[in-house]
Design a protein around this motif. Structure first.
Motif, mmCIF file in Angstrom:
data_model
loop_
_atom_site.group_PDB
_atom_site.id
_atom_site.type_symbol
_atom_site.label_atom_id
_atom_site.label_comp_id
_atom_site.label_asym_id
_atom_site.label_seq_id
_atom_site.Cartn_x
_atom_site.Cartn_y
_atom_site.Cartn_z
ATOM 1 N N SER A 134 0.031 3.910 -5.925
ATOM 2 C CA SER A 134 -0.963 4.463 -6.747
ATOM 3 C C SER A 134 -0.777 4.600 -8.218
ATOM 4 C CB SER A 134 -1.869 5.632 -6.195
ATOM 5 O OG SER A 134 -0.724 6.987 -6.562
ATOM 6 N N ARG B 171 2.868 6.373 -1.698
ATOM 7 C CA ARG B 171 1.618 5.434 -1.603
ATOM 8 C C ARG B 171 1.682 4.645 -3.444
ATOM 9 N NH1 ARG B 171 -3.793 6.299 0.557
ATOM 10 N NH2 ARG B 171 -2.796 8.338 0.964
ATOM 11 N N TYR C 277 -0.100 10.533 5.819
ATOM 12 C CA TYR C 277 -0.350 9.564 4.833
ATOM 13 C C TYR C 277 -0.334 10.061 3.395
ATOM 14 C CZ TYR C 277 -1.519 7.146 9.206
ATOM 15 O OH TYR C 277 -1.417 6.637 10.529
ATOM 16 N N GLU D 181 0.570 10.819 -0.750
ATOM 17 C CA GLU D 181 0.966 10.204 -2.019
ATOM 18 C C GLU D 181 2.569 10.056 -2.098
ATOM 19 O OE1 GLU D 181 -1.099 9.103 -4.534
ATOM 20 O OE2 GLU D 181 -2.747 9.421 -2.935
ATOM 21 N N GLU E 288 0.859 -1.200 -0.028
ATOM 22 C CA GLU E 288 -0.054 -0.030 0.033
ATOM 23 C C GLU E 288 0.865 1.043 0.127
ATOM 24 O OE1 GLU E 288 -2.704 0.166 3.251
ATOM 25 O OE2 GLU E 288 -3.724 1.938 2.609
ATOM 26 N N TRP E 289 1.785 1.369 0.696
ATOM 27 C CA TRP E 289 2.933 2.219 0.825
ATOM 28 C C TRP E 289 4.253 1.703 0.860
ATOM 29 C CZ3 TRP E 289 -1.383 3.873 3.896
ATOM 30 C CH2 TRP E 289 -1.797 5.288 3.491
#
Length: 226
Positions: A112, A110, A59, A61, A35-36
């Protein structure tokens, strides 16, 4: 968080600096299920839990510490040339590019799609321009980044040594050798890394380890891998 891993360099390139940077920059390829991810240079020892670091950066990006000495890419290029760290003409390919300088020895990301795309853009810059990642980070990952000041107790910038509330940046091995010699624990300059680590860990347990006027903080477990 999926735990801590010692990531080996890639072996794709003849240039070892690119092999090292591949694992640093392309986090989404090496840990696709995380996730990270938190990249730490090998000479850093975290003094807090990774989850606490994520909380400090809210938390993000992308999370990085802001550079405390220089503000722009042009300033960094000029500093590299003045110190003769890099005299490559490829430095100039970054000149006048936008973005805030970061200290990239810790990079939080993150996992993403937009971070992956920015990682790829960062990698493209490093492989086609200067390999100094500080110069290409500001305008690739930088626009996604949350910047924070280092919560510092002590900085010896000339020797690249830091003690903060979050991490300790380990100086060069030779400086540890000198510290051990002061205590009369070795006589010469030559000592195997694992033997030096054992001595330093014993000194650290007894709170007798100080480098460049910095008392090395206590941590859970051993400070150095034996």
């Amino acid at each position: 968080m999926n735990g801590a891993y010692q990531v080996k360099s890639a072996s794709t390139f003849e240039d070892e600096r690119l092999n090292a940077r591949a694992t640093k920059i392309l986090s989404h390829l090496y840990f696709p299920d995380a996730e990270w991810t938190i990249w730490c240079d090998s000479n850093l020892k975290l003094l807090i839990e990774p989850e606490e670091l994520l909380e400090f950066f809210d938390y993000p990006e992308v999370g990085v510490y802001g550079h405390f000495k220089r503000n722009s890419i042009n300033d960094e290029i000029d500093a590299c040339k003045a110190s003769k760290k890099d005299l490559s003409r490829k430095l100039e390919l970054h000149r006048d590019m936008p973005g805030r300088l970061a200290l990239t020895f810790i990079v939080i990301r993150r996992n993403s799609p937009k971070v992956a795309a920015a990682n790829n853009a960062w990698w493209a810059e490093v492989t086609t321009k200067s390999r100094r990642d500080q110069l290409s980070f500001p305008y690739t990952l930088g626009p996604l980044a949350t910047y924070r000041d280092i919560p510092c107790k002590s900085i010896h910038a000339a020797r690249r040594s830091f003690l903060s509330n979050h991490f300790f940046r380990v100086p060069h091995k030779q400086e540890f050798v000198e510290a051990v010699k002061i205590h009369g624990l070795i006589d010469g300059q030559s000592i195997a890394d694992n033997e030096l680590a054992k001595i330093l860990n014993r000194m650290h347990e007894k709170q007798k380890l100080g480098i460049q006027g910095i008392e090395v903080p206590q941590v859970n477990g051993k400070l150095f891998q034996e």
